[in-house]
Motif scaffolding. Structure first.
Motif, mmCIF file in Angstrom:
data_model
loop_
_atom_site.group_PDB
_atom_site.id
_atom_site.type_symbol
_atom_site.label_atom_id
_atom_site.label_comp_id
_atom_site.label_asym_id
_atom_site.label_seq_id
_atom_site.Cartn_x
_atom_site.Cartn_y
_atom_site.Cartn_z
ATOM 1 N N PRO A 30 -2.317 3.322 1.677
ATOM 2 C CA PRO A 30 -1.270 3.956 0.876
ATOM 3 C C PRO A 30 -0.724 5.182 1.606
ATOM 4 C CG PRO A 30 -3.257 3.640 -0.399
ATOM 5 C CD PRO A 30 -3.605 3.273 0.987
ATOM 6 N N LEU A 31 0.540 5.402 1.432
ATOM 7 C CA LEU A 31 1.171 6.561 2.059
ATOM 8 C C LEU A 31 0.861 7.780 1.191
ATOM 9 C CD1 LEU A 31 3.023 7.768 4.174
ATOM 10 C CD2 LEU A 31 4.972 7.054 2.814
ATOM 11 N N PRO A 81 -3.913 0.085 -4.393
ATOM 12 C CA PRO A 81 -3.428 -0.145 -5.750
ATOM 13 C C PRO A 81 -2.286 -1.162 -5.723
ATOM 14 C CG PRO A 81 -3.272 2.190 -5.110
ATOM 15 C CD PRO A 81 -3.651 1.420 -3.902
ATOM 16 N N CYS A 104 1.313 -0.049 -6.160
ATOM 17 C CA CYS A 104 2.005 0.659 -5.091
ATOM 18 C C CYS A 104 2.751 -0.314 -4.190
ATOM 19 C CB CYS A 104 1.030 1.477 -4.249
ATOM 20 S SG CYS A 104 0.270 0.557 -2.930
ATOM 21 N N CYS A 105 2.042 -1.445 -3.889
ATOM 22 C CA CYS A 105 2.632 -2.384 -2.940
ATOM 23 C C CYS A 105 3.835 -3.079 -3.544
ATOM 24 C CB CYS A 105 1.595 -3.402 -2.498
ATOM 25 S SG CYS A 105 0.230 -2.582 -1.701
ATOM 26 N N ALA A 115 5.768 -1.818 -5.710
ATOM 27 C CA ALA A 115 6.855 -0.836 -5.707
ATOM 28 C C ALA A 115 7.471 -0.705 -4.330
ATOM 29 C CB ALA A 115 6.325 0.506 -6.174
ATOM 30 N N MET A 116 6.594 -0.722 -3.319
ATOM 31 C CA MET A 116 7.094 -0.573 -1.957
ATOM 32 C C MET A 116 7.959 -1.779 -1.579
ATOM 33 S SD MET A 116 6.030 2.290 -0.867
ATOM 34 C CE MET A 116 6.235 2.297 0.893
#
Lengths: 530, 465
Positions: A373-374, A19, A22-23, A25-26
């Motif tokens: 993803p974690l 997604p 997500c990246c 955000a990371m």
């Protein structure tokens, strides 16, 4: 056909759902070392080096002691910062090396790789010296007899062509019968062998991870890289040998007076020899026509045509003109092929290093941690639990019940009539005097009525039949304490555990014991209905 | 939209925490037979990077459900007002220690959480559950009942009848033994209780399935690496002066066996780590080796070269030196230089080798007499190791975090799975190369790992004669 690349992408999480949100955000949460990464990105296009391989191998080893959860979080953050290189696992791993901060590990792969560079330099120097020496010997001219061109070609060119064929046999992955054995024996002749043995010996002793290339556990992953490193060393030697020969030749041509002739016992006439040398000169005949021996030169430089004694000046000039041909032959059949094999070896070595790096033990897991993803499902904070003393049950377990008359209370519909448990009650010495109900589907008001009824029979004890499989809730303890406080102040209160068809299990009995123990009531007994 | 929450509620000791431990894959969940172990609500968010897809909330069990319900019933009889009454109950009893458990468990439900009501299907239904179920119905929140099959007895039919009156969806689920597919089906079931929760739960399931596939692939990789390293593994020991070869060989075989066992053990831990089992107690019998399986040899070496190779190298060196002399004299020596050089090189190597071999450089001897064991030549060895690894993987994959017992892997080698002819043929291609240590390439590991992954996907290696 199996695709190794596809496999790596799959296992490294490259094709995993990713997604975009997500990246992003990371990336915002990635640590301060990202600034360092920005500078590093500029150099990301360089090849994977031996130093990188040593570093990643040692880093993965050192990282084994890091707790898994920390590794997951850390690597996902680093992976988010390296998303642009997702399709290039080797680059991602190098990026990880730049960003990761591991205790007991530092990037000293360069120090380890230094030995390999020394080995390469030593072989190059050896090639240069030997090449110079051999050329000096072959082109040795005292002025008495001219240098035999055939001898020079036989020593300087022919072995090189033969060795080049050997190299092809050893390195090209042809599957021919008996080739395996031949290859094995050819490896013994390879000058890279001694270099390898030195690296093997001092690599371990140095403790700098040099042995990574030769460790048996890494053999499958690194065998091709090791083979091409082997080839790289030997071709470096061979290339330097040719440079040495050429330099010696240029030196001798420049600072001495060389005269060439040709002679053979074989039945070879001047025409045939001329066709032979012109055939050899085909590759350069249009670019360097002066390096193609003319018919006149071939005819004039045959040994038996030469006058004995000192060579005349005109003749010496003519005989000296063989050297461009010899130099061009050396370049064409020695230097250039070796340069080519050197470049091929270098390229293949780099390629196999890049291919091996993401396959080193632990690297696929690392790539997966970076690119997938974690996923976290566990609780974020530790749990608050009630402290339970496992020894608490003992005092109740062994409290004996005296023979007594009791009013029976069925808690939560445990029994409908005391006839159902009459036999069990007799065995325990309990004489039931009526049956009351409380708990379960009954209301708390009905419980109250039951307590009042018990209070009216103060001379009797109280026996409460409870379902053993249902744990004693505070609801039950409320009732128990109400009975104790209001009616049965000094009377025994017996909790009778009933197990229906399956009986009372030890764990159920333990749960009841542990819970009732907390009431600290010396006249409270617990019994298991047989 | 905020992530859906699911409150796991029920009677104490009916496996609420076990269900949470299994679904949240969290070994830190306290699972105790003593009622009231869970004192506080505890959240288990399922997070993908920084995004939360759903939250499980483990709650304390009901303790005074009858009294709580009676209080509520005394407030209102109208169905419209029941959720408000429950809300008022919580508000008014928040600081009342008598209803501490009820207030805590109702709080997330009143905040919008779905209800997952857990009962033990191996124990009979009782009237004491009705008050709990009634309170939950009063909250008006979407709900699902889970019959957790803790023991051997089965009262699930009885429970279905009772639960069916209070809950639209009733599922049977064993938190201790539920494999991955059953866990996934249950999560999808959570999505059925409310339409708006379906999408996030389906996404969560997709992510978990992808993660599971990756875990399998990584485990297969670890197993492939281990098998490859075990097949090619050798142990070497230098013989000291006067040391008995047989004694040294026996010690070396022991060392070799220990090293193989350590390799297998490390591989087990790695696979367990992949599945989030960090400190699992494991009982496993060690892989047995027969003496004839091991290729043992005694060799003399200098710089890693055997005596024959060394003499050949010395000869070649001597010949090269002699050759230079021949060239210097333009072949007039009739190549005698090379011949003599080879002879001298070979002989001097023979004579001087022993002395050089004893020489130490940086504390390490350059060579000498040594014995070595390995690589493994028993053709069945990799299949035994693979069979054991597949069994271990299956146990780990199917294990739940609610189960706290040790992993029992003490299996009879005869009961290990056999492989179909076609599978064995494909595996043998790789094992053959590994055994001979030839044509080694990284892709060999990829091929082996892919094959192992296929076997893992199928659940077990199929039996064949």
């Amino acid at each position: 056909m199996f695709s190794g690349r596809g496999y790596l992408e799959k296992i490294g999480g490259v094709n995993a759902f990713a997604p975009a949100a997500c990246c992003a955000a990371m990336k915002t949460t990635v640590n301060r070392r990202v600034m360092k990464l920005k500078g590093y990105n500029a150099g990301m296009n360089r090849f994977v080096t031996l130093a990188d391989l040593i570093d990643i191998h040692r880093a993965l080893d050192a990282d084994r002691s890091t707790p898994l959860e920390r590794r997951k979080e850390r690597d996902r953050k680093i992976g988010a910062a390296l998303q642009d290189h997702k399709a290039m696992p080797a680059r991602q791993l190098r990026g990880w090396l730049e960003l990761v901060d591991l205790p007991d590990w530092k990037r000293d792969g360069q120090r380890g790789a230094q030995l390999y560079r020394w080995i390469g330099a030593s072989l190059a120097l050896a090639g240069l010296v030997i090449g110079w020496g051999v050329a000096s010997a072959v082109l040795h001219y005292t002025g008495d007899a001219p240098i035999n061109v055939i001898n020079a070609l036989a020593v300087l060119i022919l072995p090189q062509v033969v060795l080049l064929l050997f190299w092809l046999l050893a390195m090209v992955p042809l599957r021919l019968p008996l080739l395996g054995g031949l290859r094995a024996s050819l490896r013994l002749l390879n000058p890279g062998r001694m270099a390898r043995l030195a690296a093997q010996r001092f690599g371990h002793a140095g403790g700098q991870g040099l042995g990574v290339v030769w460790e048996p556990d890494n053999a499958v992953v690194l065998a091709p890289a090791a083979r091409w490193l082997f080839s790289l060393w030997s071709q470096l030697f061979a290339f330097a040998f040719n440079v040495g020969v050429l330099l010696a030749m240029l030196y001798l041509v420049s600072f001495s007076d060389l005269a060439f002739g040709w002679s053979t016992t074989l039945n070879l006439d001047a025409g045939s020899f001329q066709r032979f040398v012109q055939g050899m000169a085909v590759p350069w005949q249009y670019w360097i026509p002066e390096a193609v021996p003319s018919a006149h030169l071939v005819e004039a430089s045959r040994y038996f045509r030469l006058e004995t004694g000192a060579i005349a000046i005109e003749q010496a000039v003519l005989l000296g003109s063989w050297w461009p041909f010899l130099a061009a032959s050396l370049i064409c059949y020695g230097l250039l092929p070796r340069l080519l094999t050197l470049l091929i070896s270098w390229q293949r070595f780099r390629h196999h290093l890049s291919s091996a790096m993401p396959r080193l033990p632990g690297a696929p897991e690392l790539l997966a941690r970076m690119n997938s993803p974690l996923v976290r499902t566990a609780a974020a904070r530790p749990e608050a639990v009630a402290e339970v003393d496992p020894n608490a049950a003992r005092s109740l377990e062994h409290a004996p019940v005296k023979r007594t008359r009791c009013t029976l209370v069925a808690w939560s519909g445990s029994v409908d009539a005391h006839s159902a448990i009459q036999q069990a009650l007799s065995e325990l010495g309990i004489e039931p005097q009526g049956l009351l109900h409380a708990g379960g589907a009954h209301s708390t008001a009905e419980d109250e009525t039951t307590v009042e009824a018990l209070c009216r029979q103060r001379d009797l004890g109280v026996a409460i039949v409870a379902k053993a499989w249902e744990p004693p809730l505070l609801d039950f303890l409320d009732f128990l304490q109400s009975v104790r406080k209001r009616c049965a102040r000094g009377q025994p209160v017996i909790v009778l555990l009933w197990g229906a068809e399956v009986g009372v299990t030890a764990s159920d009995a333990e749960v009841w014991n542990l819970t009732l123990r907390r009431l600290s009531d010396p006249n409270l007994h617990i019994e298991v209905l047989p | 939209m905020s992530a859906p929450q699911f409150a796991i509620v029920g009677h104490p000791n009916k496996g609420k925490s076990s269900i949470v431990a299994t679904l949240a894959r969290d070994q830190s969940v306290a699972i105790s037979p003593v009622p009231g172990t869970t004192l506080e609500n505890r959240e288990y968010p399922m997070r993908i990077d920084d995004e939360t897809l759903y939250v499980l909330v483990d709650t304390p069990g009901f303790q005074r459900a009858r009294a709580a319900l009676e209080w509520m019933q005394a407030q209102s009889a109208s169905a419209v007002h029941r959720p408000d009454v429950v809300r008022r109950f919580v508000r008014e009893h928040r600081d009342d220690p008598r209803f501490d458990a009820e207030c805590k468990l109702l709080t997330p439900i009143l905040a919008g959480a779905g209800i997952l009501y857990v009962v033990d299907g191996s124990r009979p239904f009782g009237g004491e559950y009705e008050a709990e179920m009634e309170i939950l119905r009063w909250t008006g929140q979407p709900s699902l009942a889970l019959i957790n099959q803790i023991g051997a007895s089965d009262y699930s039919d009885q429970w279905r009848k009772a639960l069916g009156q209070y809950f639209r969806i009733v599922r049977v689920f064993n938190a201790m033994t539920a494999d991955f597919d059953k866990r996934i089906r249950l999560l999808l079931g959570f999505g059925e209780i409310s339409d708006e929760w379906r999408a996030p739960l389906e996404r969560a399931v997709h992510i978990l399935q992808t993660e599971q596939a990756q875990r399998r692939a990584l485990s297969a990789r670890v197993v492939a690496e281990t098998i490859s390293a075990m097949i090619g593994h050798t142990a070497q020991r230098r013989l000291t002066e006067g040391q008995s070869t047989s004694q040294a060989l026996a010690a070396l075989r022991d060392q070799y066996q220990r090293e193989l066992v350590a390799m297998e053990r490390d591989s087990r831990s790695e696979v367990e780590h992949i599945y989030d089992y960090a400190h699992l107690e494991r009982h496993e019998n060690v892989v047995q080796l027969l003496e004839q399986d091991l290729f043992a040899k005694q060799t003399w070496s200098l710089f890693g070269l055997t005596r024959k190779q060394l003499i050949a190298t010395g000869g070649v060196g001597g010949a090269a030196a002699g050759g230079v002399i021949d060239l210097a004299v333009a072949g007039h020596s009739l190549m005698l230089g090379a011949g003599i050089g080879a002879l001298i090189g070979g002989i001097s190597t023979w004579i001087g080798a022993d002395r050089i071999a004893e020489t130490k450089v940086m504390g390490l001897p350059l060579g000498g007499e040594s014995i070595s064991v390995g690589p493994m030549r028993n053709v069945n060895f990799p299949y035994v190791v693979l069979g054991r690894a597949l069994l271990h993987h299956r146990m780990i994959e199917d294990r739940t975090h609610a189960y706290r017992g040790p992993l029992e892997l003490n299996v009879d080698p005869d009961t290990l799975p056999r492989f179909e002819f076609e599978v064995r043929k494909r595996l043998e291609k790789v094992f053959g190369k590994l055994r001979k240590q030839e044509a080694l390439a990284p892709e060999l590991l990829d091929v082996l790992a892919t094959e192992i992954e296929r076997l893992m996907e199928r659940g077990e290696a199929t039996h064949a004669s």
